[in-house]
Scaffold this motif. Sequence first.
Motif, PDB file in Angstrom:
ATOM      1  N   VAL A   1      -3.216  -2.894 -11.206  1.00 19.77           N
ATOM      2  CA  VAL A   1      -2.111  -3.384 -12.028  1.00 19.77           C
ATOM      3  C   VAL A   1      -1.940  -2.535 -13.284  1.00 19.77           C
ATOM      4  O   VAL A   1      -0.828  -2.399 -13.818  1.00 19.77           O
ATOM      5  N   LYS A   2      -3.008  -1.914 -13.761  1.00 23.67           N
ATOM      6  CA  LYS A   2      -2.961  -1.130 -14.994  1.00 23.67           C
ATOM      7  C   LYS A   2      -2.278   0.216 -14.792  1.00 23.67           C
ATOM      8  O   LYS A   2      -1.914   0.876 -15.769  1.00 23.67           O
ATOM      9  N   LEU A   3      -2.108   0.670 -13.548  1.00 24.28           N
ATOM     10  CA  LEU A   3      -1.502   1.960 -13.280  1.00 24.28           C
ATOM     11  C   LEU A   3       0.011   1.917 -13.453  1.00 24.28           C
ATOM     12  O   LEU A   3       0.647   0.868 -13.263  1.00 24.28           O
ATOM     13  N   LYS A   4       0.597   3.051 -13.809  1.00 21.57           N
ATOM     14  CA  LYS A   4       2.040   3.173 -13.905  1.00 21.57           C
ATOM     15  C   LYS A   4       2.644   3.269 -12.503  1.00 21.57           C
ATOM     16  O   LYS A   4       1.961   3.561 -11.531  1.00 21.57           O
ATOM     17  N   SER A   5       3.934   3.065 -12.415  1.00 13.89           N
ATOM     18  CA  SER A   5       4.610   3.131 -11.116  1.00 13.89           C
ATOM     19  C   SER A   5       4.532   4.534 -10.530  1.00 13.89           C
ATOM     20  O   SER A   5       4.366   4.707  -9.310  1.00 13.89           O
TER      21      SER A   5
ATOM     22  N   LEU B   1       1.097   4.934  -9.027  1.00 13.03           N
ATOM     23  CA  LEU B   1       0.991   4.231  -7.748  1.00 13.03           C
ATOM     24  C   LEU B   1       1.652   5.029  -6.637  1.00 13.03           C
ATOM     25  O   LEU B   1       1.110   5.157  -5.526  1.00 13.03           O
ATOM     26  N   ASN B   2       2.822   5.606  -6.939  1.00 12.09           N
ATOM     27  CA  ASN B   2       3.511   6.421  -5.933  1.00 12.09           C
ATOM     28  C   ASN B   2       2.706   7.666  -5.588  1.00 12.09           C
ATOM     29  O   ASN B   2       2.674   8.095  -4.420  1.00 12.09           O
ATOM     30  N   ALA B   3       2.029   8.246  -6.587  1.00  7.54           N
ATOM     31  CA  ALA B   3       1.215   9.437  -6.325  1.00  7.54           C
ATOM     32  C   ALA B   3       0.037   9.107  -5.414  1.00  7.54           C
ATOM     33  O   ALA B   3      -0.296   9.883  -4.504  1.00  7.54           O
ATOM     34  N   LEU B   4      -0.595   7.961  -5.640  1.00  7.58           N
ATOM     35  CA  LEU B   4      -1.696   7.550  -4.765  1.00  7.58           C
ATOM     36  C   LEU B   4      -1.221   7.330  -3.329  1.00  7.58           C
ATOM     37  O   LEU B   4      -1.895   7.723  -2.363  1.00  7.58           O
ATOM     38  N   LEU B   5      -0.061   6.709  -3.177  1.00  7.21           N
ATOM     39  CA  LEU B   5       0.466   6.465  -1.840  1.00  7.21           C
ATOM     40  C   LEU B   5       0.830   7.774  -1.142  1.00  7.21           C
ATOM     41  O   LEU B   5       0.543   7.962   0.053  1.00  7.21           O
ATOM     42  N   GLU B   6       1.477   8.684  -1.860  1.00  4.49           N
ATOM     43  CA  GLU B   6       1.873   9.952  -1.249  1.00  4.49           C
ATOM     44  C   GLU B   6       0.668  10.808  -0.894  1.00  4.49           C
ATOM     45  O   GLU B   6       0.657  11.493   0.139  1.00  4.49           O
ATOM     46  N   ASP B   7      -0.372  10.791  -1.740  1.00  2.00           N
ATOM     47  CA  ASP B   7      -1.573  11.575  -1.448  1.00  2.00           C
ATOM     48  C   ASP B   7      -2.275  11.080  -0.184  1.00  2.00           C
ATOM     49  O   ASP B   7      -2.988  11.851   0.472  1.00  2.00           O
ATOM     50  N   ASN B   8      -2.084   9.800   0.154  1.00  2.00           N
ATOM     51  CA  ASN B   8      -2.716   9.242   1.341  1.00  2.00           C
ATOM     52  C   ASN B   8      -1.773   9.175   2.538  1.00  2.00           C
ATOM     53  O   ASN B   8      -2.083   8.513   3.536  1.00  2.00           O
TER      54      ASN B   8
ATOM     55  N   ASP C   1       4.239  -5.048  -3.894  1.00  2.00           N
ATOM     56  CA  ASP C   1       3.984  -4.658  -2.509  1.00  2.00           C
ATOM     57  C   ASP C   1       3.202  -3.347  -2.432  1.00  2.00           C
ATOM     58  O   ASP C   1       2.343  -3.175  -1.563  1.00  2.00           O
ATOM     59  N   LYS C   2       3.489  -2.425  -3.338  1.00  2.00           N
ATOM     60  CA  LYS C   2       2.743  -1.164  -3.364  1.00  2.00           C
ATOM     61  C   LYS C   2       1.293  -1.386  -3.775  1.00  2.00           C
ATOM     62  O   LYS C   2       0.382  -0.746  -3.237  1.00  2.00           O
ATOM     63  N   ILE C   3       1.068  -2.301  -4.711  1.00  2.00           N
ATOM     64  CA  ILE C   3      -0.298  -2.603  -5.137  1.00  2.00           C
ATOM     65  C   ILE C   3      -1.084  -3.241  -3.997  1.00  2.00           C
ATOM     66  O   ILE C   3      -2.256  -2.903  -3.759  1.00  2.00           O
ATOM     67  N   TYR C   4      -0.447  -4.154  -3.250  1.00  2.00           N
ATOM     68  CA  TYR C   4      -1.119  -4.764  -2.096  1.00  2.00           C
ATOM     69  C   TYR C   4      -1.456  -3.721  -1.039  1.00  2.00           C
ATOM     70  O   TYR C   4      -2.530  -3.751  -0.423  1.00  2.00           O
ATOM     71  N   ALA C   5      -0.543  -2.775  -0.807  1.00  2.97           N
ATOM     72  CA  ALA C   5      -0.792  -1.729   0.185  1.00  2.97           C
ATOM     73  C   ALA C   5      -1.945  -0.827  -0.247  1.00  2.97           C
ATOM     74  O   ALA C   5      -2.789  -0.431   0.574  1.00  2.97           O
ATOM     75  N   LEU C   6      -2.019  -0.495  -1.537  1.00  4.08           N
ATOM     76  CA  LEU C   6      -3.114   0.348  -2.032  1.00  4.08           C
ATOM     77  C   LEU C   6      -4.444  -0.397  -2.004  1.00  4.08           C
ATOM     78  O   LEU C   6      -5.484   0.194  -1.682  1.00  4.08           O
TER      79      LEU C   6
END
Length: 431
Positions: A278-282, A285-292, A305-310
Motif C-alpha cells: 500500500v505504501k508504494l506509488k502507482s 506498482l506498475n513497474a513491479l507488474l511489468e518486470d514480472n 486490484d493491482k495490489i492483490y495481484a502483486l
Amino acid sequence: MSSNSSDDNSDSSKASSSSQKSSSSVHSVEVSHEPINLRAHQPYIAGYARSNYSGCRECQEDIPKDSLRLGRLVADARYDGYTPIWFHFNCFFKKFQPRTTGDISNFTLMRYEDQKLIEQKVQNHSRRRQAPISSFLVEYARSGYSTCLWCDRNIPIGSVRIGRNDENSDTPLLIGTPIPRWFHINCFARCRQKIGFGSNRSAPEISGFEDLKRFDQQVLITKLPPLNENRRTSVKNEYGAEASSSESLSFSSDDYSSLEESLASQSNLMYSYIDNLVKLKSSELNALLEDNGYDLSSMSDDRVDKIYALADAMAFGTLRSCPKCGDQIIFRIAGFICVNEVCDYTTSLPARCPFFVNSWLKNKYQFLEEYQYVRRDRVMPKTQYGCESYYPVRGTRFDPGEQLRLLLLGVRKKSRRRARRRSSYWSRKTS
C-alpha cells in the motif's frame, strides 16, 4: 521418485487412520454440487474503505477509513460496467440477504477474521430468507401493460395480480423508491419461496386481499396455502441449477480445522505483503507488474486490484500467461481465469515462476530487500459458490413468434408454402 511416493503413501495412511479415529467428530459444511462458474456475475462486493468520504446508503453516515464495508453492484449508465453502492457491515445485512458467500465479490481476498464475520452473517440470514409480509400486495391489474416477472407475459386488465415491492435491484437503488414486480397467480405460486413468500404464509396475509371479490379470494387461498416444511418448490436460477440443490455434507473436524488453519496462515501471509505494498506509488506498482511479465493493458486499472495481484505473486509466484491464448491470467472467486472473454481457460493450480524485484526498488523499500521467494500452492476454501441472479427470477421465456401472425403484402415471387417455411425459420432464430 520412490521416496516421494512412499512418503505420499505414508501420509495417506496416516490421514486415513486419523479420519477413522475422528469419525465420531464431524463438521457439517454446506457446499454446492454444481461446478463453480468463475466468470459468473456477483451482485455484491466486499472491501475496505479507502478514505473517510464514502457514505452508507442505509444510515446516511460516513464509513471510516480502512473499515470493512459491503456494497451492492448496480449497472452504471455512463459505461458498460457496475458501480458499488456501499453500506456499513451491519447496515448491509439489514437490507440484503446474500444466499452464499460466492455472491460477494472479493470475499476470499478479505482478511481471514473478516471472512468469518461475513460467513457467519450469511449463514444466519440464509436460515430466514422470508421477506417482510408488508412488501407483498395483491390487486386487480389497472391496465394491460404490466408484465409478469416469471413468464414474461402481459397481465390482462382487470385480472388479479400479486406483486412484491423491489427495493434492492438496480433501478430502485438508483432512484431511491421501491418498484412493485408483478406476477400471475400461478406464476407467483411456482416461485413463492424464491422471492421470500415463506411456506408458513398464506394468501389472507397479503395486503389488499380483503379488497378482492369473494371468488378471487377463494382462488388465492387455494393457490397459496401454507406448505409443509419438507415440501420445497423447485426453482432454477439463471445458470440452470436447482435452488435447493445444495446439501449438507460432513467433513471430519480434523480436516476442517487443518483447512481453516491453512487459510488463516495464507491470509496472514498475503496481508503481510498487502500492508507494505500500500505504501508504494502507482508507478512503482506498475513497474513491479511489468518486470514480472504482467500485461497492464489487460488488467484492471484499480490500484487495489493491482495490489492483490502483486501480493498473490509474492506469496505464491508470478502467474504465467494462458497456455491456450497467451493472455493474462487473474484470480477470481475461487480459481484463476483468462482475461480473454473468448478463451474458456480456468484452473485452480496455474503455472508460476519466481517473483522478481528490481534492484532500485530493493534499495528504496526494506521489505522488498528482505523478500525471498518460496514456492507455495494457493489453498482454495470449501465454500458454497452459488452465484445466482439477485432479484428478477425468470421462468420459461415464451417464444416471440408463438402468438404472432405475419401479413405478406404485394405480389409474391415465391409460393405460399415456402414463405411459411421461411417465417417459421426466422421465428426460431429470434427465440
